[in-house]
Design an enzyme around this catalytic site. Structure first.
Site, short mmCIF file in Angstrom:
data_model
loop_
_atom_site.label_atom_id
_atom_site.label_comp_id
_atom_site.label_asym_id
_atom_site.label_seq_id
_atom_site.Cartn_x
_atom_site.Cartn_y
_atom_site.Cartn_z
N GLY A 48 0.81 -1.21 0.00
CA GLY A 48 0.00 0.00 0.00
C GLY A 48 0.85 1.26 0.00
N CYS A 132 -8.26 2.34 6.28
CA CYS A 132 -7.55 3.42 6.96
C CYS A 132 -8.56 4.37 7.61
CB CYS A 132 -6.74 4.24 5.97
SG CYS A 132 -5.87 3.26 4.78
N ILE A 193 -10.94 -10.94 1.98
CA ILE A 193 -11.07 -9.94 3.03
C ILE A 193 -9.71 -9.39 3.45
CG2 ILE A 193 -13.19 -10.87 3.99
CD1 ILE A 193 -11.59 -12.36 6.10
N ASN A 194 -9.74 -8.15 3.93
CA ASN A 194 -8.58 -7.61 4.62
C ASN A 194 -8.49 -8.32 5.97
OD1 ASN A 194 -6.44 -5.91 5.37
ND2 ASN A 194 -7.39 -4.14 4.37
#
Lengths: 311, 278
Positions: A48, A132, A193-194
Site C-alpha cells: 500500500g 484506513c 477480506i482484509n
C-alpha cells in the site's frame, strides 16, 4: 500443463492465472525475484502506497497466533514518488499485471495518489485500501461506514479510468452492504477480506504481544470467515470478487473460486515460502486435470448447494 | 540472495540428526549444499514445517556450523515451534530458507576479538569463532555467560584451536559467579589485553547487549551486535522485525530498519537502545 486454460479476466484486466499476490506481503513485488519470475503470476499487488512515506508502527509488530498471525506494521511504505522512481521502472520489465494498492487518511489523499499514479506506464490498476481511518471524520475507517465508503469510491472513480478494485474490510456488521455501496460508487471489482482485528496477550506478564495492542489477523485461521464473506458478497453484487484469507495451497485457492471468487490473492503464505504462488498455481492445475476440467473459469461460483454438505 | 538456484522456492530437506546436547539445547543437522557453500558467520536461516499449518510461520535460526554439504543449527527448546522442532527425527522434512541477512564483518587479522555470548547467543557466534580462530594473528577470547552451568555448550574443539574461554554462570557452579558483562569489564580494563586493537562481537539477551554497549562506550572499541526480533518472513517482505535506529535528523528521531535484511548484525552505536522493546 498443455491444454488447460488458466486465464481469467477481471475489471477489464486479462490475467494469466487467477493467482495474485496480496498487498503488503511481498513488498513491491521485486523482493520475490530471487524465488520466482513475476511474469508467471496473474498479477502483482504492491504494498500500500501513501502520498508521503510512512515510517510504520513501533515494534513488536507481529505475533504468531493459532494457525495465523497478527500484524501491526502501520502501513509503512516508501511513498508514491519513491515508488515511481525506484520500483516501477523495474516492474515494467515483467509481463505481469501490476496493481497499485493505495491508502490515505482523507479523500483528497486518495485523489492525489490516483492523479499521480494513474498516468504512469506500468500501473495497470488500483486496489483501494479502505481500512484506513478518515482523519477528517474523527478517525472512523472509510470501509466501516457505508456512506463514507460509497463517497470515497465515487470520488476516486471520477479521477481514473483504470481498473478500480476496492479491498473491503471484514470488520463491519454487514459486508454485503459495503460491497453494494462500493459497486454503486463505480468499483470494477472487490477484493476481500482484509485482516480481522485481533488481540494477543501474554498471560504471565499480562502484556499485549503487539506495541499497538490490536493488530490484523491473517492466515488459515481466517479462511472460513473469508469464504463465507466471498459467498455472501458474490451472490449480491454483479462485479467480480477477488478472494483471500489463509490461502496456502492450490486446494485452498480452488475453494475460493468454487465459492464465487474470480481470482485469489495469496498473502501470509509468502512468509513461509516466497515461491508459494507457483505451488498454488501448480496445485490448481493439478486439480483441474484430476477433474478433467479444461478451463479454470468453470470453477468460478460452481459450489454445489443442492447436493448438501459432504462429510 | 541466492537460494537453491533453479528450484525457485526454499529447500525442503530431511533432518539428518537432532540431538539434545545439554538439557533443552539441541543441535540439528540437515543437508543443504548450496546453503552450506554460501553461509557466512552471523547469517541465519528460516526453518518451518512443510506439512503443518500450525505453527504457520518459519522461525529464524543462526547458522551454527557448516561441514561440507551439511548445515547445523543450535536451538533452545522454549515454545511451541522449538518444542515441535525438538521432536523431529532423522528423515522428517524441514523447509529451509537461507542463508539470510548480513553476517559479521570480519576484523583485520591483527585485531584481538572479544566475543560475548549470553545463553543461546552462542548459536550466532560459533561459526564466527571458527573463522576468527583460523584467521586472526592475535588471540580470540570468548566470554560466555549462562544462568545455570548445565546450559553451557561444550566448546572443547574451539579451545583446542586456541580459543581463550572465560565463563560466567549465575548459579556460580562454573567460572565466575555472575554475569558475562562482569567478565567484559575485566577484559576491557586497562592493561588486560596485550594489544590495543580490540573489537567486540556480541549476541545474547537484550539487557546483556545494552550493558555491553554501555561498557565499551567511550573506549574506542568497535562493537558488532547480532540482535533478535520477532519476524514472520526473514527476507524483507513482512516488515515485522524492525529495530529502532538513530535517525539522520538527530538522535531524538528514531527510524526503523529491518533485522532480517539490514541485519541481524549491526554496529552497536547505530541502534537506539532506549527505543528497543524489552
Amino acid at each position: 500443463m498443455a491444454g488447460i486454460d488458466t486465464t481469467v479476466s477481471l475489471a477489464g484486466l486479462n490475467l494469466k492465472s487467477p493467482v495474485m499476490t496480496a498487498s503488503g506481503t511481498c513488498g513491491y513485488g521485486l523482493d520475490l525475484l530471487p524465488f520466482l519470475d513475476l511474469s508467471r503470476l496473474g498479477a502483482v499487488v504492491v504494498k500500500g502506497l501513501s502520498v508521503e512515506p510512512r515510517p510504520g508502527n513501533p515494534p513488536p509488530r507481529t505475533v504468531e497466533t493459532c494457525a495465523g498471525m497478527l500484524n501491526s506494521i502501520g502501513l509503512e511504505n516508501i511513498g508514491m514518488e519513491a515508488f515511481i522512481d525506484e520500483k516501477l521502472p523495474r516492474l515494467r520489465d515483467f509481463q505481469t499485471v501490476v496493481i497499485v494498492n493505495i491508502l490515505g487518511e482523507s479523500r483528497e489523499e486518495y485523489g492525489t495518489l490516483v492523479d499521480r499514479l494513474g498516468p504512469q506506464d506500468g500501473v495497470h490498476g488500483f486496489e483501494v485500501n479502505v481500512s484506513c481511518p478518515n482523519v477528517k471524520a474523527g478517525g472512523i475507517a472509510f470501509g466501516s461506514d457505508p456512506d463514507m465508503l460509497e463517497d470515497l469510491v465515487r470520488f476516486v472513480r471520477k479521477r481514473t479510468e483504470k481498473p478500480l478494485i476496492i479491498k473491503l474490510s471484514p470488520n463491519v456488521t454487514d459486508i454485503v452492504d459495503m460491497a453494494r455501496r462500493a459497486e454503486a460508487g463505480g468499483a470494477d471489482a472487490l477484493s476481500l477480506i482484509n485482516t480481522l482485528r485481533g488481540l494477543s496477550v501474554d498471560a504471565e506478564s499480562r502484556r499485549p504481544h503487539l506495541a499497538t495492542v490490536v493488530g490484523g489477523l491473517s492466515g488459515p485461521a481466517i479462511k472460513p470467515i473469508a469464504l463465507r464473506m466471498v459467498w455472501e458478497v458474490t451472490r449480491k453484487v454483479t462485479i467480480p470478487v477477488i478472494g483471500m484469507g489463509g490461502i496456502l495451497s492450490g486446494e485452498d485457492a480452488v475453494e475460493f473460486l468454487i465459492t464465487g471468487a474470480t481470482a485469489v490473492q495469496v498473502g501470509t503464505a509468502h512468509f513461509r515460502n516466497p515461491a508459494v504462488c507457483l505451488e498454488i498455481m501448480e496445485g490448481i492445475e493439478t486439480y483441474l486435470e484430476r477433474h478433467g476440467i479444461q478451463d479454470v473459469k468453470e470453477l468460478i461460483g460452481s459450489i454445489q448447494l443442492e447436493a448438501g454438505p459432504t462429510a | 540472495m541466492p537460494l537453491n538456484p533453479g528450484e525457485g522456492g526454499p529447500l525442503v530437506t530431511p533432518v539428518l540428526s537432532n540431538t539434545e546436547i545439554v538439557p533443552n539445547y539441541f543441535r540439528m543437522a540437515f543437508e543443504a549444499p548450496a546453503l552450506a557453500a554460501e553461509a557466512r558467520p552471523g547469517q541465519f536461516l528460516m526453518l518451518s514445517f512443510p506439512l503443518l499449518k500450525d505453527p504457520l510461520l518459519p522461525r529464524p535460526f543462526a547458522v551454527f556450523n557448516v561441514q561440507g554439504p551439511r548445515v547445523e543449527v543450535l536451538y533452545r527448546r522454549v515454545g511451541k515451534g522449538t518444542g515441535l522442532l525438538a521432536r523431529m527425527r532423522a528423515g522428517d522434512p524441514l523447509r529451509v530458507l537461507g542463508p539470510l541477512g548480513n553476517g559479521f564483518r570480519l576484523p583485520d587479522p591483527s585485531v584481538a576479538p572479544i566475543v560475548l555470548a549470553g545463553g543461546c547467543g552462542i548459536a550466532s557466534l560459533h561459526l564466527l569463532l571458527l573463522h576468527l580462530l583460523k584467521r586472526q594473528s592475535a588471540p580470540t577470547t570468548l566470554l560466555y555467560g549462562v544462568r545455570f552451568h548445565d546450559e553451557l555448550i561444550p566448546l572443547e574443539d574451539l579451545e583446542e584451536a586456541g580459543l581463550l574461554l572465560r565463563i560466567a554462570t549465575e548459579d556460580g557452579k562454573r567460572g565466575l559467579k555472575g554475569t558475562v558483562t562482569q567478565l567484559l569489564s575485566t577484559a576491557l580494563a586497562p592493561g588486560a589485553s596485550s594489544t590495543d586493537a580490540v573489537e567486540l562481537f556480541a549476541c545474547g539477551p537484550q539487557p546483556m547487549l545494552r550493558a555491553a554497549v554501555q561498557a565499551v562506550k567511550g573506549l574506542g572499541v568497535r562493537a558488532q551486535v547480532s540482535v533478535e526480533s520477532r519476524m514472520a518472513c526473514g527476507y524483507g517482505v513482512c516488515q515485522g522485525c524492525v529495530f529502532p535506529f538513530h535517525g539522520a535528523k538527530g538522535p531524538e528521531k528514531v527510524r526503523y530498519r529491518k533485522v532480517c535484511t539490514d541485519g541481524p548484525v549491526f554496529a552497536a552505536e547505530e541502534i537506539c537502545w532506549e527505543a528497543v522493546p524489552d
